[in-house]
Design a protein around this motif. Structure first.
Motif, mmCIF file in Angstrom:
data_model
loop_
_atom_site.group_PDB
_atom_site.id
_atom_site.type_symbol
_atom_site.label_atom_id
_atom_site.label_comp_id
_atom_site.label_asym_id
_atom_site.label_seq_id
_atom_site.Cartn_x
_atom_site.Cartn_y
_atom_site.Cartn_z
ATOM 1 N N HIS A 126 -1.794 11.159 8.958
ATOM 2 C CA HIS A 126 -1.188 10.095 8.148
ATOM 3 C C HIS A 126 -1.982 8.790 8.214
ATOM 4 O O HIS A 126 -1.411 7.704 8.326
ATOM 5 N N ASN A 127 -3.298 8.926 8.131
ATOM 6 C CA ASN A 127 -4.137 7.719 8.192
ATOM 7 C C ASN A 127 -4.502 7.177 6.815
ATOM 8 O O ASN A 127 -5.302 6.264 6.688
ATOM 9 N N ARG A 128 -3.901 7.755 5.764
ATOM 10 C CA ARG A 128 -4.245 7.316 4.421
ATOM 11 C C ARG A 128 -3.094 7.595 3.460
ATOM 12 O O ARG A 128 -2.162 8.355 3.763
ATOM 13 N N ILE A 129 -3.188 6.971 2.288
ATOM 14 C CA ILE A 129 -2.254 7.202 1.192
ATOM 15 C C ILE A 129 -2.938 8.142 0.200
ATOM 16 O O ILE A 129 -4.118 7.964 -0.120
ATOM 17 N N PRO A 130 -2.255 9.156 -0.298
ATOM 18 C CA PRO A 130 -2.899 10.087 -1.241
ATOM 19 C C PRO A 130 -3.270 9.407 -2.555
ATOM 20 O O PRO A 130 -2.624 8.441 -2.977
ATOM 21 N N THR A 131 -4.313 9.899 -3.182
ATOM 22 C CA THR A 131 -4.720 9.380 -4.484
ATOM 23 C C THR A 131 -3.814 9.928 -5.577
ATOM 24 O O THR A 131 -3.101 10.926 -5.385
ATOM 25 N N GLN A 132 -3.880 9.309 -6.722
ATOM 26 C CA GLN A 132 -3.099 9.787 -7.869
ATOM 27 C C GLN A 132 -3.469 11.234 -8.202
ATOM 28 O O GLN A 132 -2.604 12.056 -8.518
ATOM 29 N N ALA A 133 -4.753 11.564 -8.100
ATOM 30 C CA ALA A 133 -5.215 12.912 -8.446
ATOM 31 C C ALA A 133 -4.656 13.977 -7.507
ATOM 32 O O ALA A 133 -4.544 15.150 -7.880
ATOM 33 N N GLU A 134 -4.317 13.593 -6.290
ATOM 34 C CA GLU A 134 -3.787 14.551 -5.311
ATOM 35 C C GLU A 134 -2.324 14.892 -5.544
ATOM 36 O O GLU A 134 -1.834 15.909 -5.042
ATOM 37 N N THR A 151 5.232 2.139 9.001
ATOM 38 C CA THR A 151 5.143 1.258 10.167
ATOM 39 C C THR A 151 4.391 1.877 11.329
ATOM 40 O O THR A 151 3.691 1.182 12.062
ATOM 41 N N ILE A 152 4.532 3.170 11.529
ATOM 42 C CA ILE A 152 3.945 3.811 12.708
ATOM 43 C C ILE A 152 2.441 3.955 12.574
ATOM 44 O O ILE A 152 1.690 3.688 13.523
ATOM 45 N N TYR A 153 1.979 4.339 11.381
ATOM 46 C CA TYR A 153 0.560 4.618 11.186
ATOM 47 C C TYR A 153 -0.202 3.456 10.545
ATOM 48 O O TYR A 153 -1.428 3.475 10.489
ATOM 49 N N GLY A 154 0.518 2.473 10.025
ATOM 50 C CA GLY A 154 -0.143 1.314 9.457
ATOM 51 C C GLY A 154 -0.800 1.553 8.116
ATOM 52 O O GLY A 154 -1.890 1.046 7.849
ATOM 53 N N THR A 155 -0.145 2.341 7.248
ATOM 54 C CA THR A 155 -0.658 2.567 5.898
ATOM 55 C C THR A 155 0.350 2.049 4.876
ATOM 56 O O THR A 155 1.550 1.946 5.163
ATOM 57 N N GLN A 156 -0.142 1.752 3.679
ATOM 58 C CA GLN A 156 0.709 1.177 2.651
ATOM 59 C C GLN A 156 0.171 1.549 1.270
ATOM 60 O O GLN A 156 -1.044 1.558 1.053
ATOM 61 N N TRP A 157 1.077 1.853 0.362
ATOM 62 C CA TRP A 157 0.673 2.089 -1.021
ATOM 63 C C TRP A 157 0.153 0.774 -1.607
ATOM 64 O O TRP A 157 0.876 -0.231 -1.630
ATOM 65 N N GLN A 158 -1.071 0.782 -2.094
ATOM 66 C CA GLN A 158 -1.629 -0.424 -2.712
ATOM 67 C C GLN A 158 -1.156 -0.568 -4.150
ATOM 68 O O GLN A 158 -0.981 -1.684 -4.645
ATOM 69 N N THR A 159 -0.961 0.552 -4.831
ATOM 70 C CA THR A 159 -0.364 0.568 -6.169
ATOM 71 C C THR A 159 0.641 1.718 -6.212
ATOM 72 O O THR A 159 0.433 2.760 -5.579
ATOM 73 N N ILE A 160 1.699 1.515 -6.939
ATOM 74 C CA ILE A 160 2.722 2.556 -7.066
ATOM 75 C C ILE A 160 2.205 3.624 -8.035
ATOM 76 O O ILE A 160 1.703 3.303 -9.117
ATOM 77 N N PRO A 161 2.293 4.905 -7.677
ATOM 78 C CA PRO A 161 1.718 5.958 -8.527
ATOM 79 C C PRO A 161 2.460 6.126 -9.846
ATOM 80 O O PRO A 161 3.627 5.745 -9.983
ATOM 81 N N GLU A 162 1.775 6.707 -10.801
ATOM 82 C CA GLU A 162 2.387 7.047 -12.080
ATOM 83 C C GLU A 162 3.122 8.384 -11.941
ATOM 84 O O GLU A 162 2.587 9.331 -11.352
ATOM 85 N N ASP A 291 -8.903 1.596 2.516
ATOM 86 C CA ASP A 291 -8.179 1.380 1.256
ATOM 87 C C ASP A 291 -6.688 1.704 1.345
ATOM 88 O O ASP A 291 -5.966 1.604 0.356
ATOM 89 N N SER A 292 -6.221 2.080 2.548
ATOM 90 C CA SER A 292 -4.802 2.363 2.738
ATOM 91 C C SER A 292 -4.158 1.432 3.760
ATOM 92 O O SER A 292 -3.010 1.630 4.160
ATOM 93 N N ARG A 293 -4.881 0.422 4.185
ATOM 94 C CA ARG A 293 -4.385 -0.458 5.242
ATOM 95 C C ARG A 293 -3.109 -1.210 4.841
ATOM 96 O O ARG A 293 -3.011 -1.731 3.743
ATOM 97 N N SER A 294 -2.202 -1.266 5.784
ATOM 98 C CA SER A 294 -0.950 -1.991 5.582
ATOM 99 C C SER A 294 -1.132 -3.478 5.861
ATOM 100 O O SER A 294 -1.825 -3.864 6.800
ATOM 101 N N GLN A 295 -0.480 -4.296 5.055
ATOM 102 C CA GLN A 295 -0.445 -5.729 5.321
ATOM 103 C C GLN A 295 0.708 -6.110 6.238
ATOM 104 O O GLN A 295 0.813 -7.271 6.636
ATOM 105 N N MET A 296 1.521 -5.144 6.582
ATOM 106 C CA MET A 296 2.680 -5.410 7.426
ATOM 107 C C MET A 296 2.491 -4.940 8.865
ATOM 108 O O MET A 296 2.971 -5.576 9.800
ATOM 109 N N ASN A 297 1.844 -3.810 9.053
ATOM 110 C CA ASN A 297 1.682 -3.212 10.379
ATOM 111 C C ASN A 297 0.222 -2.837 10.588
ATOM 112 O O ASN A 297 -0.280 -1.917 9.943
#
Length: 360
Positions: A126-134, A151-162, A291-297
């Motif tokens: 869980h070190n990343r957010i999946p891409t739209q293509a995935e 919160t645990i892994y420190g990742t965040q969606w940068q844009t909400i997927p379609e 590119d998946s870094r959280s601004q909160m954790n």
């Protein structure tokens, strides 16, 4: 000694909000009693309740089409409440799994109905957010569920997927109102207040009004969203102090320039800590890919566990609290929610540079 609260939740609250609550603790709105002693049926508390919904909608820039509900039971109750209301026996719900809380939401839904996993990043820890293509959605899902910040892994969606028009259900517990978002993409948003919006005990739900009409009618009364909407979140005794504090925090966010102001402030804070990691010559290793870094954790490790223990002991001695990583992954986690100050993250970054120079 100045204390900086990096706890993941219950988390830091704005100092001005705490000061106002302290001033009003024994005499709320001239009643001569505390808000904790005030009847939830009183006009004084009803005014708070109504102001919360109005402020919440104003911050999102929406006037109609949605209700704001103030519930109990935390986000964990929402994991079951959502499929109970909106996952019919002949339907499928799609879940995007990006961390522990997304896993828990999936597990609860699977007890109630059919679930399709649109993506799962467990293989990558869980070190990343999946891409739209995935994202592999089912043919006609009732909704798509995701967790916006982990919160645990420190990742965040940068844009909400379609999702091709399918309503998104989002757990925003750890980044709600840290940045703007387009409410029209969501059928339902839920968030425990204890990270960005207030103390523990109250859960905020933003729900589309047309979804309220689609909710199952055979669900127990307290687990139906329509129950709480019809009763203005006052069907039973609410967590009155939590709602009061939530209202003060929403007012504080408005004073900071709303969600756009919070986004700018949070980006600035996160950059300070991530720069400390990136400029350490590899001494600090962030868990999340860039590119998946959280601004909160902000989650990271040191070269070995002994150095991590020393780092955590020394930061605690200097008044930096709550930095140990989640018990399931270890390491270091700096939770820098809305109310964390620039001074707090600068103090942490300065210590990180000093510690790396000494032990690197």
């Amino acid at each position: 000694m100045t204390v900086y609260n990096f706890n993941a939740g219950p988390a830091i609250l704005p100092p001005t909000v705490l000061s106002q609550a302290q001033e009003e603790l024994r005499d709320f709105a001239g009643t001569g009693i505390s808000v904790m002693e005030t009847s939830h049926r009183s006009k004084e508390f009803e005014a708070i309740n109504n102001e919360v919904e109005a402020r919440f909608k104003a911050l999102l820039g929406i006037e109609s089409g949605y209700r704001v509900l103030l519930l109990q039971g935390g986000a964990s109750t929402q994991f079951a409440m959502i499929p109970l209301n909106f996952l019919a026996a002949d339907a499928v719900a799609d879940y995007i799994v990006t961390g522990v809380w997304a896993e828990k939401a999936r597990d609860e839904a699977q007890k109630i109905g059919k679930v399709h996993i649109a993506a799962d990043t467990a293989a990558d820890k869980h070190n990343r957010i999946p891409t739209q293509a995935e994202l592999q959605f089912s043919e006609n899902p009732a909704y798509v569920h995701l967790t916006t910040n982990n919160t645990i892994y420190g990742t965040q969606w940068q844009t909400i997927p379609e999702t091709n028009g399918v309503p998104i259900v989002a757990d925003m517990s750890s980044d709600i109102f840290s940045r703007p978002f387009d409410a029209s993409k969501f059928g339902l948003v839920y968030a425990g207040a204890q990270k960005n919006l207030g103390p523990s005990g109250v859960t905020v739900v933003l729900i589309r009004e047309d979804w309220l009409d689609k909710g199952a009618k055979n669900v127990p009364t307290m687990l139906r969203y329509s129950t709480h909407a019809k009763n203005n979140s006052l069907y039973n005794t609410p967590p009155t102090f939590g709602v009061y504090m939530l209202n003060l925090v929403l007012g504080w966010i408005q004073e900071q320039g709303g969600l756009a102001g919070m986004a700018e402030y949070n980006t600035r804070k996160a950059n300070i800590v991530y720069n400390a990691i990136d400029n350490s010559g590899g001494f600090y290793r962030g868990h999340a890919v860039t590119d998946s870094r959280s601004q909160m954790n902000v989650t990271f490790n040191l070269p070995n566990q002994e150095l991590e223990k020393q780092f955590l002991a020394e930061t605690k001695a200097q008044g930096m609290l709550g930095l140990p990583g989640h018990r399931s992954v270890g390491g270091v986690r700096a939770s820098i929610y809305n109310a964390m100050s620039i001074e707090g993250v600068e103090a942490l970054a300065s210590f990180m540079a000093h510690f790396a120079a000494k032990h690197g």
